[in-house]
Design a protein around this motif. Structure first.
Motif, PDB file in Angstrom:
ATOM      1  N   PHE A   6      14.952 -46.813   9.603  1.00  0.00           N
ATOM      2  CA  PHE A   6      15.303 -48.232   9.572  1.00  0.00           C
ATOM      3  C   PHE A   6      16.418 -48.537   8.569  1.00  0.00           C
ATOM      4  CE2 PHE A   6      11.323 -48.117  11.725  1.00  0.00           C
ATOM      5  CZ  PHE A   6      11.551 -49.004  12.771  1.00  0.00           C
ATOM      6  N   LEU A  15      18.907 -42.928  17.920  1.00  0.00           N
ATOM      7  CA  LEU A  15      17.931 -42.664  18.970  1.00  0.00           C
ATOM      8  C   LEU A  15      17.194 -41.385  18.582  1.00  0.00           C
ATOM      9  CD1 LEU A  15      16.871 -43.646  21.697  1.00  0.00           C
ATOM     10  CD2 LEU A  15      18.624 -42.250  22.805  1.00  0.00           C
ATOM     11  N   TRP A  16      15.894 -41.517  18.461  1.00  0.00           N
ATOM     12  CA  TRP A  16      15.084 -40.448  17.884  1.00  0.00           C
ATOM     13  C   TRP A  16      14.373 -39.654  18.980  1.00  0.00           C
ATOM     14  CZ3 TRP A  16       9.489 -40.928  16.261  1.00  0.00           C
ATOM     15  CH2 TRP A  16       9.095 -39.831  15.492  1.00  0.00           C
ATOM     16  N   ARG A  17      14.395 -38.346  18.837  1.00  0.00           N
ATOM     17  CA  ARG A  17      13.641 -37.421  19.676  1.00  0.00           C
ATOM     18  C   ARG A  17      13.931 -37.573  21.170  1.00  0.00           C
ATOM     19  NH1 ARG A  17      10.627 -34.109  17.219  1.00  0.00           N
ATOM     20  NH2 ARG A  17       9.439 -33.454  19.038  1.00  0.00           N
ATOM     21  N   ASP A  88      16.858 -50.152  23.302  1.00  0.00           N
ATOM     22  CA  ASP A  88      16.638 -49.445  22.042  1.00  0.00           C
ATOM     23  C   ASP A  88      15.143 -49.524  21.701  1.00  0.00           C
ATOM     24  OD1 ASP A  88      16.505 -48.524  19.451  1.00  0.00           O
ATOM     25  OD2 ASP A  88      18.132 -49.780  18.691  1.00  0.00           O
ATOM     26  N   PRO A  89      14.462 -48.381  21.577  1.00  0.00           N
ATOM     27  CA  PRO A  89      13.018 -48.433  21.304  1.00  0.00           C
ATOM     28  C   PRO A  89      12.661 -49.165  20.010  1.00  0.00           C
ATOM     29  CG  PRO A  89      13.687 -46.209  21.943  1.00  0.00           C
ATOM     30  CD  PRO A  89      14.945 -47.003  21.752  1.00  0.00           C
ATOM     31  N   VAL A  90      13.616 -49.267  19.096  1.00  0.00           N
ATOM     32  CA  VAL A  90      13.354 -50.004  17.857  1.00  0.00           C
ATOM     33  C   VAL A  90      14.305 -51.202  17.725  1.00  0.00           C
ATOM     34  CG1 VAL A  90      12.252 -48.149  16.572  1.00  0.00           C
ATOM     35  CG2 VAL A  90      14.735 -48.294  16.601  1.00  0.00           C
ATOM     36  N   ALA A  91      14.604 -51.838  18.846  1.00  0.00           N
ATOM     37  CA  ALA A  91      15.470 -53.024  18.821  1.00  0.00           C
ATOM     38  C   ALA A  91      14.779 -54.161  18.075  1.00  0.00           C
ATOM     39  CB  ALA A  91      15.783 -53.466  20.243  1.00  0.00           C
ATOM     40  N   TYR A  92      15.563 -54.888  17.276  1.00  0.00           N
ATOM     41  CA  TYR A  92      15.022 -56.044  16.564  1.00  0.00           C
ATOM     42  C   TYR A  92      14.990 -57.287  17.444  1.00  0.00           C
ATOM     43  CZ  TYR A  92      15.452 -53.420  12.189  1.00  0.00           C
ATOM     44  OH  TYR A  92      15.331 -52.495  11.188  1.00  0.00           O
ATOM     45  N   ALA A  93      15.806 -57.297  18.479  1.00  0.00           N
ATOM     46  CA  ALA A  93      15.818 -58.429  19.405  1.00  0.00           C
ATOM     47  C   ALA A  93      16.273 -57.932  20.767  1.00  0.00           C
ATOM     48  CB  ALA A  93      16.755 -59.525  18.903  1.00  0.00           C
ATOM     49  N   CYS A 120      19.663 -60.090  14.823  1.00  0.00           N
ATOM     50  CA  CYS A 120      19.993 -61.466  15.193  1.00  0.00           C
ATOM     51  C   CYS A 120      19.426 -61.773  16.565  1.00  0.00           C
ATOM     52  CB  CYS A 120      21.503 -61.682  15.198  1.00  0.00           C
ATOM     53  SG  CYS A 120      22.321 -60.970  16.630  1.00  0.00           S
TER      54      CYS A 120
ATOM     55  N   ASN B  57       8.500 -54.023  23.544  1.00  0.00           N
ATOM     56  CA  ASN B  57       9.374 -53.806  22.391  1.00  0.00           C
ATOM     57  C   ASN B  57       8.673 -54.279  21.121  1.00  0.00           C
ATOM     58  OD1 ASN B  57      11.954 -52.961  23.838  1.00  0.00           O
ATOM     59  ND2 ASN B  57      11.451 -54.874  24.877  1.00  0.00           N
ATOM     60  N   PHE B  59       9.270 -54.039  17.976  1.00  0.00           N
ATOM     61  CA  PHE B  59       9.981 -54.532  16.800  1.00  0.00           C
ATOM     62  C   PHE B  59      10.744 -55.827  17.085  1.00  0.00           C
ATOM     63  CE2 PHE B  59       9.294 -50.035  16.216  1.00  0.00           C
ATOM     64  CZ  PHE B  59       8.812 -49.984  14.921  1.00  0.00           C
ATOM     65  N   ALA B  60      10.627 -56.339  18.283  1.00  0.00           N
ATOM     66  CA  ALA B  60      11.327 -57.577  18.650  1.00  0.00           C
ATOM     67  C   ALA B  60      10.310 -58.675  18.962  1.00  0.00           C
ATOM     68  CB  ALA B  60      12.213 -57.326  19.870  1.00  0.00           C
ATOM     69  N   SER B  80      13.452 -64.472  17.482  1.00  0.00           N
ATOM     70  CA  SER B  80      13.287 -63.934  16.126  1.00  0.00           C
ATOM     71  C   SER B  80      13.286 -65.042  15.082  1.00  0.00           C
ATOM     72  CB  SER B  80      14.413 -62.943  15.808  1.00  0.00           C
ATOM     73  OG  SER B  80      14.480 -61.934  16.778  1.00  0.00           O
ATOM     74  N   ASN B 109       7.604 -49.428  27.729  1.00  0.00           N
ATOM     75  CA  ASN B 109       8.297 -49.096  26.490  1.00  0.00           C
ATOM     76  C   ASN B 109       9.397 -48.076  26.792  1.00  0.00           C
ATOM     77  OD1 ASN B 109       8.620 -47.337  23.934  1.00  0.00           O
ATOM     78  ND2 ASN B 109       7.587 -49.169  23.200  1.00  0.00           N
ATOM     79  N   ALA B 110      10.534 -48.223  26.130  1.00  0.00           N
ATOM     80  CA  ALA B 110      11.688 -47.365  26.423  1.00  0.00           C
ATOM     81  C   ALA B 110      11.420 -45.894  26.139  1.00  0.00           C
ATOM     82  CB  ALA B 110      12.892 -47.843  25.615  1.00  0.00           C
ATOM     83  N   LEU B 111      10.463 -45.601  25.300  1.00  0.00           N
ATOM     84  CA  LEU B 111      10.190 -44.199  24.970  1.00  0.00           C
ATOM     85  C   LEU B 111       9.703 -43.406  26.171  1.00  0.00           C
ATOM     86  CD1 LEU B 111       8.593 -44.638  21.433  1.00  0.00           C
ATOM     87  CD2 LEU B 111      10.832 -43.669  21.984  1.00  0.00           C
ATOM     88  N   VAL B 114      12.929 -41.919  27.021  1.00  0.00           N
ATOM     89  CA  VAL B 114      13.567 -41.125  25.964  1.00  0.00           C
ATOM     90  C   VAL B 114      12.877 -39.775  25.797  1.00  0.00           C
ATOM     91  CG1 VAL B 114      14.107 -41.050  23.500  1.00  0.00           C
ATOM     92  CG2 VAL B 114      14.356 -43.196  24.777  1.00  0.00           C
ATOM     93  N   ASN B 115      11.570 -39.805  25.725  1.00  0.00           N
ATOM     94  CA  ASN B 115      10.851 -38.540  25.573  1.00  0.00           C
ATOM     95  C   ASN B 115       9.392 -38.743  25.958  1.00  0.00           C
ATOM     96  OD1 ASN B 115       9.644 -36.128  24.731  1.00  0.00           O
ATOM     97  ND2 ASN B 115      11.159 -35.858  23.115  1.00  0.00           N
ATOM     98  N   PHE B 119       5.689 -38.682  23.503  1.00  0.00           N
ATOM     99  CA  PHE B 119       5.082 -39.951  23.131  1.00  0.00           C
ATOM    100  C   PHE B 119       3.975 -40.425  24.065  1.00  0.00           C
ATOM    101  CE2 PHE B 119       9.334 -40.131  21.226  1.00  0.00           C
ATOM    102  CZ  PHE B 119       8.989 -40.419  19.927  1.00  0.00           C
TER     103      PHE B 119
END
Lengths: 150, 173
Positions: A6, A15-17, A88-93, A120, B57, B59-60, B80, B109-111, B114-115, B119
């Motif tokens: 983060f 982008l992880w793994r 994005d798997p860790v997108a904030y929005a 944002c 998602n 984290f959103a 947000s 979920n996008a994962l 991705v993998n 997951f």
């Protein structure tokens, strides 16, 4: 050594793994109403599981809101191997009014400001921070569990 | 790109609607005398007008709960910032805000792209079931597992508020 995903995410698209397929994963990014472009991610020399590209290398314009996806070869058994644009798997929005070119995944949203990727909303409102405050000890807690989307 | 076609409306439990219960003349939650508020999962989901489960998602903030229509043409997209305003309102009113994160019912979920193997895992399939995914987190990272479960849709009351009175909650500090 920790990736600190983060913190890294403030300066890089990460982008992880990724389950590697035939193609190198890439960032698909652009502003609304303009052309989107593909930018290849690179494997981090420090962390082999991490694919990334620095925001500084993406030609982003100061103060603009960007929508983006990661273009990967899907590892999902239901459609294995097809090319997909994933949020994005860790997108904030996310913006569900803007879907990817092929599959209907919502766009991830980010603001580029002073060399950093800032969380944002899709119209550019920056998320503020809530100040940490030590709450007083409560012997009696009366919780309202509120359904949203009623 | 495709336009998702989601339209904003208010009065159905958006983050702004929650704010209206915390401030002003209709601050009913404050008038009830509560000192803690827990929203059902506020993270982003594919679902509309559901309870917030089926998170996509984590984290959103939920896109739809930040979608409000100002006029015929223009919508405000502010999930947000609206959620953060709810939290700030709570703090102003001396109300603690509890975040509800439900990883057992993640969906889309996008994962999964991705993998998947890292997951997720596949459970059983059968008639009348759809995919749901259980996600577990451990200290070493994120581990997601996929299960197949029955989809249960429970009709929503117009406004449902459940009050819990917890006595001697010494673990909450």
């Amino acid at each position: 050594m920790w990736v600190d995903l983060f913190k890294r995410k403030q300066t890089h698209f990460v982008l992880w793994r990724v389950a590697l397929g035939r193609d190198i994963p890439c960032l698909y990014i652009g502003e609304m109403g303009q052309d989107f472009e593909e930018i290849l991610l690179r494997r981090s020399p420090e962390f082999p599981d991490l694919w990334e590209v620095a925001a500084l290398e993406c030609g982003l314009v100061e103060g603009r809101v960007y929508h983006y996806w990661f273009k990967v070869q899907s590892s999902c058994p239901y459609g294995y191997g097809r090319i997909v644009y994933c949020t994005d798997p860790v997108a904030y929005a996310v913006n569900r009014q803007v879907l990817d070119p092929v599959g209907g995944e919502p766009a991830s949203v980010i603001l580029y400001r002073r060399g950093l990727l800032v969380a944002c909303d899709p119209q550019g409102q920056v998320v503020g921070e809530v100040e940490e405050r030590g709450d007083r000890f409560l012997h009696l807690l009366i919780i309202c569990l509120l359904i949203i989307g009623w | 790109m495709d336009e998702g076609g989601r339209k904003g409306r208010s009065g159905w439990g958006t983050f702004r609607d929650v704010r209206s219960l915390l401030t002003g003349s209709s601050a009913h939650l404050v008038q009830l005398g509560i000192n803690a508020l827990e929203l059902l999962p506020p993270a982003d989901s594919d679902d509309q007008s559901e309870w917030g489960y089926g998170t996509a998602n984590f984290f959103a903030a939920d896109f739809d709960l930040g979608l409000s229509q100002q006029d015929q043409e223009e919508s405000t997209l502010a999930a947000s910032t609206d959620l953060m305003d709810v939290i700030e309102d709570c703090r102003q009113q001396g109300i603690r805000f509890f975040l509800d994160v439900v990883m057992a019912f993640a969906r889309n979920n996008a994962l999964r792209h991705v993998n998947f193997a890292d997951f997720l895992c596949i459970g059983r399939l059968g008639d009348g079931v759809i995919l749901s995914r259980a996600i577990a987190m451990d200290l070493g990272g994120i581990c997601l597992s996929l299960i197949i479960g029955w989809r249960v849709t429970i009709p929503l009351p117009a406004s449902a508020i459940v009050l819990y009175r917890l006595v001697n909650t010494s673990s909450f500090t």
